[in-house]
Write a protein that holds these residues in place. Structure first.
Motif, PDB file in Angstrom:
ATOM      1  N   TRP A 158      39.336   6.779 -11.052  1.00  0.00           N
ATOM      2  CA  TRP A 158      39.105   5.803 -10.001  1.00  0.00           C
ATOM      3  C   TRP A 158      38.049   4.800 -10.455  1.00  0.00           C
ATOM      4  N   HIS A 207      36.587   2.831  -4.497  1.00  0.00           N
ATOM      5  CA  HIS A 207      37.841   3.580  -4.389  1.00  0.00           C
ATOM      6  C   HIS A 207      37.660   4.915  -5.096  1.00  0.00           C
ATOM      7  N   SER A 214      41.164  10.827  -2.803  1.00  0.00           N
ATOM      8  CA  SER A 214      41.622  10.950  -1.421  1.00  0.00           C
ATOM      9  C   SER A 214      41.795  12.422  -1.061  1.00  0.00           C
ATOM     10  N   PRO A 215      41.931  12.733   0.230  1.00  0.00           N
ATOM     11  CA  PRO A 215      42.217  14.111   0.626  1.00  0.00           C
ATOM     12  C   PRO A 215      43.490  14.655  -0.027  1.00  0.00           C
ATOM     13  N   SER A 262      38.009  17.910   1.379  1.00  0.00           N
ATOM     14  CA  SER A 262      38.761  16.762   1.894  1.00  0.00           C
ATOM     15  C   SER A 262      38.091  16.134   3.117  1.00  0.00           C
ATOM     16  N   ARG A 263      37.172  16.862   3.764  1.00  0.00           N
ATOM     17  CA  ARG A 263      36.453  16.310   4.921  1.00  0.00           C
ATOM     18  C   ARG A 263      35.182  15.554   4.531  1.00  0.00           C
ATOM     19  N   LEU A 264      34.763  15.658   3.258  1.00  0.00           N
ATOM     20  CA  LEU A 264      33.572  14.942   2.820  1.00  0.00           C
ATOM     21  C   LEU A 264      33.838  13.445   2.769  1.00  0.00           C
ATOM     22  N   ASP A 265      32.797  12.667   3.048  1.00  0.00           N
ATOM     23  CA  ASP A 265      32.940  11.218   2.971  1.00  0.00           C
ATOM     24  C   ASP A 265      31.715  10.670   2.259  1.00  0.00           C
ATOM     25  N   PRO A 266      31.803  10.264   1.051  1.00  0.00           N
ATOM     26  CA  PRO A 266      32.988  10.219   0.197  1.00  0.00           C
ATOM     27  C   PRO A 266      33.237  11.560  -0.491  1.00  0.00           C
ATOM     28  N   ILE A 267      34.454  11.743  -0.895  1.00  0.00           N
ATOM     29  CA  ILE A 267      34.820  12.929  -1.667  1.00  0.00           C
ATOM     30  C   ILE A 267      34.226  12.753  -3.066  1.00  0.00           C
TER      31      ILE A 267
END
Length: 96
Positions: free
Chosen positions: A19, A24, A27-28, A77-82
């Motif tokens: 990435w 960017h 993604s989950p 997958s719930r982390l922001d950002p992963i």
């Protein structure tokens, strides 16, 4: 019972720079793909098919590993950002 070594972050190091654009990241769905890959490498699916075919229960360690991988994938997958290095073995359970 036979355990396989699951190659994670170190074997996937080349993919860590996947990435390159700023803003960017993974993604989950990327996390779910990694979880599915690790589950496939563990021999879980073969053991599950064997359980259905013969009626002999799958090893509890594999069933537990599956739950741990699912939990780790959900949490990541719930982390922001992963994290970009989400494939690292530090985030995932081991079969030992």
């Amino acid at each position: 019972m036979v355990f396989k070594v699951i190659e994670g972050g170190r074997g996937q190091a080349a993919l860590a720079d996947e990435w390159p654009e700023a803003g960017h990241g993974p993604s989950p769905d990327d996390v779910r793909w990694e979880a599915a890959r690790r589950l496939n490498e563990s021999g879980y699916h073969l053991s599950r098919v064997r359980e259905f075919a013969t009626g002999a229960p799958m090893p509890a360690a594999l069933r537990y590993l599956s739950l741990q991988i699912d939990f780790a994938a959900e949490a990541l997958s719930r982390l922001d950002p992963i994290p970009v290095d989400f494939r690292s073995d530090a985030y995932w359970p081991t079969s030992s």
